[in-house]
Design a protein around this motif. Structure first.
Motif, mmCIF file in Angstrom:
data_model
loop_
_atom_site.group_PDB
_atom_site.id
_atom_site.type_symbol
_atom_site.label_atom_id
_atom_site.label_comp_id
_atom_site.label_asym_id
_atom_site.label_seq_id
_atom_site.Cartn_x
_atom_site.Cartn_y
_atom_site.Cartn_z
ATOM 1 N N ASN A 1 9.033 7.067 4.767
ATOM 2 C CA ASN A 1 7.995 7.219 5.799
ATOM 3 C C ASN A 1 7.152 5.968 6.028
ATOM 4 O OD1 ASN A 1 8.721 9.875 6.388
ATOM 5 N ND2 ASN A 1 7.482 10.642 4.687
ATOM 6 N N VAL A 2 7.789 4.829 6.030
ATOM 7 C CA VAL A 2 7.095 3.589 6.366
ATOM 8 C C VAL A 2 7.801 2.881 7.520
ATOM 9 C CG1 VAL A 2 6.013 3.189 4.121
ATOM 10 C CG2 VAL A 2 8.313 2.356 4.535
ATOM 11 N N THR A 3 8.360 3.669 8.408
ATOM 12 C CA THR A 3 9.126 3.122 9.522
ATOM 13 C C THR A 3 8.305 2.130 10.332
ATOM 14 O OG1 THR A 3 10.335 5.197 9.634
ATOM 15 C CG2 THR A 3 10.513 3.731 11.522
ATOM 16 N N LEU A 4 7.102 2.519 10.694
ATOM 17 C CA LEU A 4 6.260 1.634 11.499
ATOM 18 C C LEU A 4 5.924 0.352 10.741
ATOM 19 C CD1 LEU A 4 4.832 1.290 14.178
ATOM 20 C CD2 LEU A 4 2.821 2.363 13.156
ATOM 21 N N ASN A 5 5.618 0.470 9.458
ATOM 22 C CA ASN A 5 5.325 -0.728 8.657
ATOM 23 C C ASN A 5 6.507 -1.691 8.643
ATOM 24 O OD1 ASN A 5 2.897 0.414 8.029
ATOM 25 N ND2 ASN A 5 3.111 0.146 5.824
ATOM 26 N N ILE A 6 7.713 -1.139 8.465
ATOM 27 C CA ILE A 6 8.902 -1.981 8.396
ATOM 28 C C ILE A 6 9.153 -2.672 9.730
ATOM 29 C CG2 ILE A 6 11.409 -1.949 8.101
ATOM 30 C CD1 ILE A 6 10.970 0.361 6.126
ATOM 31 N N TRP B 1 0.817 -1.205 0.000
ATOM 32 C CA TRP B 1 0.000 0.000 0.000
ATOM 33 C C TRP B 1 0.858 1.266 0.000
ATOM 34 C CZ3 TRP B 1 -1.228 -4.572 2.111
ATOM 35 C CH2 TRP B 1 -2.421 -5.134 1.702
ATOM 36 N N HIS B 2 2.153 1.118 -0.196
ATOM 37 C CA HIS B 2 3.089 2.240 -0.261
ATOM 38 C C HIS B 2 3.959 2.050 -1.502
ATOM 39 C CE1 HIS B 2 1.968 3.401 3.796
ATOM 40 N NE2 HIS B 2 2.030 2.122 4.093
ATOM 41 N N PRO B 3 3.468 2.482 -2.675
ATOM 42 C CA PRO B 3 4.174 2.161 -3.923
ATOM 43 C C PRO B 3 5.606 2.701 -4.003
ATOM 44 C CG PRO B 3 2.216 3.504 -4.340
ATOM 45 C CD PRO B 3 2.254 3.220 -2.894
ATOM 46 N N ILE B 4 5.861 3.885 -3.480
ATOM 47 C CA ILE B 4 7.231 4.421 -3.533
ATOM 48 C C ILE B 4 8.164 3.529 -2.711
ATOM 49 C CG2 ILE B 4 8.700 6.398 -2.953
ATOM 50 C CD1 ILE B 4 6.818 6.881 -5.308
ATOM 51 N N SER B 5 7.716 3.129 -1.545
ATOM 52 C CA SER B 5 8.518 2.237 -0.703
ATOM 53 C C SER B 5 8.732 0.892 -1.372
ATOM 54 C CB SER B 5 7.837 2.039 0.645
ATOM 55 O OG SER B 5 7.681 3.266 1.284
#
Length: 189
Positions: free
Chosen positions: A137-142, A83-87
């Motif tokens: 900005n996907v720190t929590l997801n990672i 759900w985070h295409p750039i990441s």
């Protein structure tokens, strides 16, 4: 004598050889993956006998199913980035960097006529992967995905019996860095 329209053939074999070598390295790496059916054998799931049994099972299973566990953790991380295409693009680019700089190299990495140790390459790639993903900005997801991946690996490695695993001590020791005897402990059943 003119050579208009001739196709140089000197660079083509080396490109094809590189692709062929890369394909062989990937196949070789994936050969260490154990069959998924063996990994998820229902009859091999039993609670451990105690803490020492859990630790020995964990070590033996991680040594035996190492590539499977890596695939599971990467798959969970990949799912968390859908759900985070750039990441996801950064993740795929970093996986390509991992393939070319770490997994598919035949010779040691040389920069400015200095040989770079594999441990340094591994550390730098891991740090760069995490930094680039954190910058998206996907720190929590990672963090959550890695925690879930590690938890899945630990739960499976503790509850899966090691009695039916067939690997020699040398292979297990090479993969974990310690001499692990798979299926030799009576407390692991």
């Amino acid at each position: 004598m003119t050579t208009y329209g001739t196709i140089p053939t000197a660079s083509q074999p080396s490109d094809l050889q590189y692709i062929s070598r890369a394909k062989d390295r990937i196949k070789t790496g994936l050969r260490t993956r154990r069959p998924w059916r063996q990994m998820f054998e229902v009859r091999s799931i039993r609670p451990p006998g105690g803490f020492s049994g859990s630790v020995s099972r964990c070590r033996a299973n991680i040594a035996y199913f190492f590539m499977n566990y890596v695939i599971i953790v990467f798959f969970i991380l990949f799912l968390s980035l859908l759900w985070h295409p750039i990441s996801l693009i950064v993740f795929v680019a970093m996986m390509a960097a991992w393939l070319f700089l770490y997994f598919m190299r035949d010779e040691p990495l040389v920069i400015f006529r200095r040989t770079i140790d594999d441990r340094i390459v591994l550390f730098l790639l891991a740090v760069l992967t995490l930094v680039f993903l954190f910058l998206t900005n996907v720190t929590l997801n990672i963090i959550v995905a890695l925690a879930i991946g590690v938890a899945v690996v630990l739960v499976h490695s503790v509850f899966r019996k090691t009695d039916d695993l067939t690997a020699d001590e040398e292979t297990a020791g090479l993969m974990t860095g310690v001499g692990v005897r798979i299926g030799a402990s009576s407390s692991s059943s």
